[in-house]
Design an enzyme around this catalytic site. Structure first.
Site, short mmCIF file in Angstrom:
data_model
loop_
_atom_site.label_atom_id
_atom_site.label_comp_id
_atom_site.label_asym_id
_atom_site.label_seq_id
_atom_site.Cartn_x
_atom_site.Cartn_y
_atom_site.Cartn_z
N ASP A 26 0.85 -1.22 0.11
CA ASP A 26 0.08 -0.02 0.07
C ASP A 26 0.88 1.19 0.15
O ASP A 26 1.53 1.50 1.00
CB ASP A 26 -0.81 -0.08 1.20
CG ASP A 26 -1.76 1.17 1.58
OD1 ASP A 26 -1.67 2.21 0.58
OD2 ASP A 26 -2.25 1.31 2.60
N LYS A 88 2.75 11.82 -3.15
CA LYS A 88 2.09 11.05 -3.90
C LYS A 88 0.98 11.95 -4.57
O LYS A 88 0.39 11.74 -5.59
CB LYS A 88 1.28 10.15 -3.16
CG LYS A 88 0.10 9.17 -3.69
CD LYS A 88 -0.30 7.99 -2.68
CE LYS A 88 -1.49 7.45 -3.36
NZ LYS A 88 -1.92 6.29 -2.43
N GLU A 191 -7.09 0.92 -4.40
CA GLU A 191 -7.04 0.81 -2.99
C GLU A 191 -8.31 0.22 -2.51
O GLU A 191 -8.52 -0.57 -1.59
CB GLU A 191 -6.65 2.11 -2.34
CG GLU A 191 -5.26 2.49 -2.63
CD GLU A 191 -4.98 3.80 -2.23
OE1 GLU A 191 -5.74 4.54 -1.85
OE2 GLU A 191 -3.87 4.42 -2.80
N ASP A 213 -12.82 5.29 1.59
CA ASP A 213 -11.58 5.43 2.23
C ASP A 213 -11.08 6.89 2.19
O ASP A 213 -10.63 7.52 0.93
CB ASP A 213 -10.53 4.43 1.04
CG ASP A 213 -9.15 4.80 1.23
OD1 ASP A 213 -8.54 5.38 2.24
OD2 ASP A 213 -8.18 4.03 0.63
MG MG Z 1 -4.55 4.84 2.09
#
Ligand code: MG
Ligand code: ADP
Length: 634
Positions: A26, A88, A191, A213
């Protein structure tokens, strides 16, 4: 004697390369984790000190190698301009896309020379976000090798997760990062999809699952459906620029204002102070997840600042409410896209550290009208799911298959500028679709295909992905060649388009290079525009279709105009008028008017068509007679 260089022998099947574990990684905005699937199932690998989360932070000391993770995080306040967090958010993006974020970053950004691609300016050199991700992945790989007691070169393969909204450029940059870390990406998984996988392995029976999420820097919501052990993603929506960092920012802004009033300074002007403020705000926020109030403390002896204030959860709740509302808007959108009522959802899964905020948990549960699942640690769910997927690919898990979706429709421009959609938005991938096309002009031996992406009805309003030409068609009258166009979208979102003329077998193929990927903001804008313009588009599409038909009829009439000499004067006059109106209709935008012109031209050309039919019939009879004659002669 010349010696030949000794080439490293490649591992054959069954060698170490294939026995080597597949990591589930992840690669988070805030934290990254690495997990594996083994006899005990999916598990997160810890460092020697027991820590599982790897802060997604890389720091570049002036001398020596870059440091990653906890050590780098500790350098945030010491050396903020050379300590890169939340990178990111930058990956695969240009400066222009990052305008509203730049002010909040502690390090300077520039565009790569000659390209719209953000890079971090260290002074002596530029570092790309992919390079930083590569450092984080290399750390995950080292950690895995250590935990698994394997030499580093036996740890080479990984499943890596990315936000559902990542476009081609961002996925490609992530792939590049893995390469820099010496890892082969066996599969990229969204994800939320990974999260559902982690949960559903233990809890079978749910049909429809929503995965919410909310991490540090990204937000996704996905709807998944299970059918006999297979997950199908019905729809996904989200915002990769929304997360816990934004919650922190509300506290930072509040405190900075109070500090400004008290000390007459702009505390955020100094990068080191800004970084310290952010860390302090995050501590306060985390405390507010389990307490009614928490202190925000900030000391800067050099600037003579010793500041403390108490923040009440009600205040905090008020600040973040608009942010939480934005996530609910996306939830609403995802239900709408999937054409599903909130009540039809069986399970709601919470993922990401920010779902520990009580307001978030409550809002999500209320929105979906059922308690949201949070029994797995929301920080680890994605990594565990990635490990499950690694288990599937490695052959340890057999009864699950993972599907993702494409965020925008893919299609081919047709005559008149309309779009024929082959793969619709939110289609599960891998996907394949086929559609038949034909030529437009007699004797046409080449056809150009224009591949587009987007929801709008006209190609000019969509994003152009590429053009290619199918050449060498046998010369045939317009409309006769049968050209099959096949779209193949693989599991990583790479599109291959193949066109084949069926009679002659002439074929050509292109792979759409994901070079100008879309930013998330662009994807969202394209969707938004499509909804906004749905009505106007429909009318534009109708106009485009009508224009195409008009052109065809004009063409046909012109072709056989020689026969018009046989028409009666009034017939010819009417036809000439209609033809003139049709030729002059380029400016006409009103579909009803165009339809009138088309109808008139079609009607006016009937007499001509009749004469033509007679001619054709006569020719046929003539041909027949000739063949009969030939037959008689034999
Ligand atoms: Mg995450
Ligand atoms: P990402 O996927 O973006 O890396 P994570 O899932 O690791 O993010 O979540 C990180 C975010 O979660 C950070 O903003 C962090 O402050 C927040 N967070 C972690 N624990 C808590 C908590 N107990 N209460 C509120 N926020 C939390």
């Amino acid at each position: 004697m010349i010696e030949l260089p000794v080439l490293p022998t490649l591992q054959a099947d069954g060698g170490a390369a294939n026995d080597s574990p597949i990591l589930g990684i992840d690669l988070g905005t805030t934290h990254s984790l690495v997990a594996v699937y083994d006899a005990g199932g999916a598990r997160v690998l810890a460092a020697a000190d027991g820590s599982e989360l790897i802060p997604s932070v890389v720091s570049y000391p002036r001398a020596g190698a870059p440091v990653v993770g906890r050590v780098a995080l500790d350098r945030s306040t010491l050396d903020p301009a050379r300590t890169i967090h939340s990178s990111k958010r930058l990956i695969g993006k240009g400066l222009a896309d990052l305008a509203d974020q730049r002010a909040t970053l502690s390090y300077p950004l520039v565009d790569a020379p000659g390209r719209s691609l953000a890079m971090i300016d260290l002074g002596e050199r530029l570092v790309s976000p992919a390079e930083i991700a590569g450092q984080i992945l290399a750390e995950a790989r080292r950690r895995a090798a250590e935990a698994l007691k394997l030499p580093l070169d036996q740890v080479r393969r990984a499943v890596i997760t990315v936000p559902a909204y990542f476009d081609d450029t961002q996925r490609q940059a992530t792939r590049e990062a893995a390469k820099l870390a010496g890892l082969e990406v066996v599969r990229m998984v969204n994800e939320p999809t990974a999260a559902a996988l982690a949960y559903d392995l233990d809890h079978r029976g749910a049909e429809c699952v929503a995965v919410y999420d909310l991490g540090g820097g990204t937000f996704d919501v996905s709807l998944l459906q299970r059918q006999e052990g297979v997950f199908r993603v019905l729809a996904t929506a989200g915002d990769t620029c929304l997360g816990g960092d934004d919650f922190d920012r509300t506290i930072v802004e509040h405190a900075a204002q109070l500090i400004g009033e008290k000390y007459q300074v702009d505390v955020l002007a100094d990068p080191a102070a800004r970084a310290a403020m952010r860390l302090a705000a995050e501590r306060t926020k985390i405390e507010l997840s389990s307490a009614e109030s928490a202190d925000f403390v900030f000391h800067d002896p050099a600037a003579g600042i010793a500041f403390r204030t108490t923040i009440d959860w009600r205040m905090f709740q008020g600040w973040i409410a608009p942010l939480v509302q934005r996530t609910l808007d996306a939830c609403f959108q995802v239900l709408k896209d999937a054409e599903i009522e909130a009540d039809a959802i069986d399970e709601v899964v919470l993922v990401g550290g920010s779902t520990r905020v009580p307001l978030v948990k409550a809002a999500v549960s209320q929105f979906f009208n059922r308690p949201a699942r949070d029994e797995l640690d929301p920080d680890k769910v994605v990594a565990l799911g990635a490990a499950v997927q690694a288990g599937v690919l490695g052959g340890q898990v057999r009864d699950l298959l993972l599907l993702d979706v494409t965020p925008l429709s893919l299609g081919i421009e047709t005559m008149g500028g309309a779009v024929s959609k082959l793969i619709n938005r939110n289609s599960p991938i891998p996907a394949q679709a086929q559609e038949g096309f034909t030529t437009y002009v007699d004797g046409q031996t080449a056809v150009e295909f224009h591949v587009v992406q987007g929801e709008r009805e006209l190609a000019s309003d969509c994003r152009s992905l590429g053009r290619f030409v199918l050449r060498g068609l046998p010369s045939m009258p317009a409309g006769l060649p049968r050209i099959g166009v096949r779209f193949t979208l693989d599991a990583d979102g790479i599109l291959r388009v193949r066109a084949r003329e069926q009679e002659s077998g002439t074929a050509t193929e292109i792979e759409i290079q994901p070079k100008h990927g879309l930013t998330d903001a662009e994807v969202e804008k394209m969707l938004h525009d499509a909804w906004q313009n749905a009505e106007a588009d429909l009318s534009a599409r109708r106009v485009a279709d009508l224009r195409e038909r008009l052109t065809t009829v004009i063409h046909a009439v012109e072709k056989s105009y020689a026969k018009a000499a046989e028409l009666q004067a009034n017939e010819r006059e009417r036809l000439e008028d209609a033809l003139e109106d049709a030729r002059d209709s380029a400016e006409v935008e009103d579909p009803d008017l165009l339809k009138g012109i088309l109808d008139e031209l079609e009607e006016a050309s009937y007499p001509l068509a009749e004469r033509l039919m007679h001619q054709v019939a006569a020719d046929a009879v003539k041909d027949h007679k000739i063949s009969d004659l030939i037959g008689e002669e034999q």
